[in-house]
Design a protein around this motif. Structure first.
Motif, PDB file in Angstrom:
ATOM      1  N   THR A  26       0.852  -1.190   0.000  1.00 29.95           N
ATOM      2  CA  THR A  26       0.000   0.000   0.000  1.00 29.95           C
ATOM      3  C   THR A  26       0.883   1.233   0.000  1.00 29.95           C
ATOM      4  O   THR A  26       2.006   1.218   0.526  1.00 29.95           O
ATOM      5  CB  THR A  26      -0.930   0.039   1.230  1.00 29.95           C
ATOM      6  N   GLY A  42      -1.872   7.764   2.038  1.00 31.15           N
ATOM      7  CA  GLY A  42      -3.062   7.733   2.861  1.00 31.15           C
ATOM      8  C   GLY A  42      -2.850   6.985   4.170  1.00 31.15           C
ATOM      9  O   GLY A  42      -1.735   6.581   4.517  1.00 31.15           O
ATOM     10  N   ARG A  51      -3.452   5.196  -2.595  1.00 30.75           N
ATOM     11  CA  ARG A  51      -4.451   6.243  -2.358  1.00 30.75           C
ATOM     12  C   ARG A  51      -4.500   7.141  -3.588  1.00 30.75           C
ATOM     13  O   ARG A  51      -3.460   7.573  -4.103  1.00 30.75           O
ATOM     14  CB  ARG A  51      -4.075   7.056  -1.114  1.00 30.75           C
ATOM     15  N   ILE A  77     -11.395   5.095  -2.800  1.00 32.59           N
ATOM     16  CA  ILE A  77     -10.240   6.006  -2.805  1.00 32.59           C
ATOM     17  C   ILE A  77      -8.958   5.284  -3.190  1.00 32.59           C
ATOM     18  O   ILE A  77      -7.890   5.892  -3.215  1.00 32.59           O
ATOM     19  CB  ILE A  77     -10.054   6.670  -1.421  1.00 32.59           C
ATOM     20  N   TRP A  78      -9.055   3.986  -3.503  1.00 34.82           N
ATOM     21  CA  TRP A  78      -7.850   3.202  -3.762  1.00 34.82           C
ATOM     22  C   TRP A  78      -7.749   2.812  -5.238  1.00 34.82           C
ATOM     23  O   TRP A  78      -8.663   2.238  -5.799  1.00 34.82           O
ATOM     24  CB  TRP A  78      -7.839   1.941  -2.897  1.00 34.82           C
TER      25      TRP A  78
END
Length: 512
Positions: A418, A421, A479, A502-503
């Motif tokens: 990831t 964010g 993000r 939002i991803w």
């Protein structure tokens, strides 16, 4: 004409009286039904959100998979953010119903129902059934109670145990029923198993301040202190004893040092550390009933009393009954102690809701039609809002949709990372793939847990950007507002696959 209107008013009054007679025939049952509807409606559709709910469910999921029901663990590591009781609730629900949104929200909803019945029963005992019914109805329809009856966090469980502790003490003290003191100690023990030492020390402070106000400190000699503490320790040591035996100083330094002492002395959220924070929380949390406060101001003649005190240059406090003193100390102590703590969080003052709801019910009792009409409208709004607004909002606050994509694209050799964010724990929970937080190597060293600092909360796995070339198969969940930085900072040939909420999901392709 006037006779006709008078007859209409008499008929309306008669109908209203019959309605209240029916309500008072089974007030607890009516509150239970309303609470069940509100607490459970659409829970199966409410996905687990980040950043808080997902920590609890992933911890319970890993504990269940490991077969270790004593040591909370997340991402394969022990962590000591909260005591055990709420995790036991989640594990029990997962065993009963399987791992699902409904099961994750089952016990918060169940305790939400219990809290309403508790508020009703205590208020009815102090005053009467009508005041108890209005207290339960007002409490149920506040924004804060509605939210916490569905949230996968410890606060609703703590609310029930904390409130039951104080109620048991007051019944023992005021009615001369010493056996009730044992219930107070037992519920304090359960509160400590749910949230930590605050579950004992704060109710203890409330009781002490109440006795000081009553000038009755000698009552401390009669509250079963020795045998009650033995019972309290027998309950709390069920978990705290084995945890210390298994984890020693790590458990003490992290659980006590970080999550209790540090939380009280160093603000975790400095932007919230302002003098008016909990006043704002009260006004927002008690919507819609805060809008009725002008009625209390008018009915109690507060303007006249303040003006008289100003003219006489002295403030005369009214004589208060013992139960009123207890409720005031209960609410005020919670408000003041949390205001003095460095870390402020919107749910911390939640245990003062019952005495405040009783206060609202006491002056709204003569406006019973208004209360029923408002409560009916608000209940309908909450049910509709849950299905039309809250369900999609939870979807936006979760990486659930992104996790479904990851589950379809990733295999056992894929590294899921990831970027940007707030770290989405729900991605790991829903996808069953550990998601690594992507950072520069030098930054990782500064963020890893260690010592008594807020870094203790950074329990997610990290991966250095410099190490990415060693992983030929990578899925990146980015993000959306950080996509440009990601493509600029992270080396590799990245193919955009899709966006969920939002991803944005990128897949690493072989270099040309």
């Amino acid at each position: 004409m006037y006779e006709f209107r008078a007859k209409q008013e008499d008929v309306a009054l008669s109908v209203w009286q019959r309605l209240w007679q029916k309500i008072m025939a089974s007030p607890a049952a009516i509150l239970l039904v309303l609470a069940a509807i509100l607490c459970f409606v659409a829970n199966h559709l409410l996905v687990v959100t980040d950043p808080v709910e997902s920590n609890y469910v992933l911890t319970a999921k890993e504990m269940l998979a490991s077969g270790d029901y004593f040591s909370p663990r997340i991402f394969g590591n022990y962590w000591y953010d909260k005591p055990i009781f709420f995790y036991w609730e989640l594990i029990a629900a997962f065993k009963l119903f399987g791992i699902s949104n409904f099961s994750a929200r089952f016990f918060p909803a169940l305790f939400g129902m219990a809290g309403i019945l508790l508020a009703y029963g205590f208020t009815a005992r102090l005053y009467d059934k009508k005041t108890g019914f209005l207290t339960g109805l007002i409490l149920l329809t506040t924004v804060e109670y509605f939210y916490l009856s569905k949230a996968i966090i410890t606060d609703m469980t703590l609310f029930v145990f904390y409130s039951a502790c104080l109620m048991a003490f007051y019944i023992a003290y005021s009615e001369g029923k010493p056996r009730w003191y044992y219930l107070a100690y037992a519920f304090a023990g359960l509160a400590v198993l749910t949230k930590g030492p605050i579950g004992f020390f704060q109710p203890g402070l409330i009781i002490l301040l109440f006795l000081v106000w009553r000038r009755d400190l000698k009552a401390l000699l009669h509250i079963k202190l020795f045998s009650g503490l033995i019972l309290f320790l027998a309950i709390t040591l069920i978990w705290y004893g084995p945890m210390y035996a298994m984890h020693g100083s790590d458990f003490v330094s992290q659980f006590i040092g970080v999550h209790n002492v540090l939380r009280a002395t160093v603000s975790e959220h400095p932007q919230f550390n302002v003098w008016y924070y909990y006043s704002a929380i009260f006004l927002a949390g008690f919507i819609p009933w805060v809008f009725t406060l002008p009625l209390a101001w008018r009915d109690y003649g507060l303007t006249r009393k303040i003006a008289a005190a100003w003219r006489e240059k002295r403030l005369r406090l009214p004589a208060l009954s013992m139960k009123t003193q207890f409720l005031i100390v209960w609410a005020a102590t919670i408000f003041v102690t949390y205001q003095l703590m460095a870390t402020k969080y919107m749910t911390y003052t939640f245990p003062y809701m019952i005495p405040l709801a009783i206060g609202f019910a006491s002056y709204l009792k003569k406006y019973d039609r208004l209360v029923l009409n408002m409560a009916g409208i608000v209940l309908a709004i909450y049910v509709a809002a849950t299905c039309t607004v809250i369900v999609p909002q939870c979807q936006q606050a979760s990486a659930y949709d992104a996790a479904q994509v990851v589950s379809g694209l990733a295999d056992n050799e894929t590294a899921v990372v990831t970027y940007g964010g707030r770290y989405p724990v729900s991605l790991t929970y829903y996808s069953n793939h550990p998601a690594y937080r992507l950072e520069q190597a030098d930054d990782i060293a500064n963020k890893l847990p260690g010592g008594i600092s807020w870094n203790a909360k950074n329990v997610m796995p990290f991966m250095a950007i410099e190490d990415l070339p060693n992983h030929p198969k990578v899925l990146a969940v980015v993000r959306d507002r950080d996509e440009a930085h990601f493509l600029q900072e992270v080396p590799g040939n990245w193919k955009w696959r899709t966006q969920k909420g939002i991803w944005a999901i990128y897949q690493k392709e072989a270099d040309l």
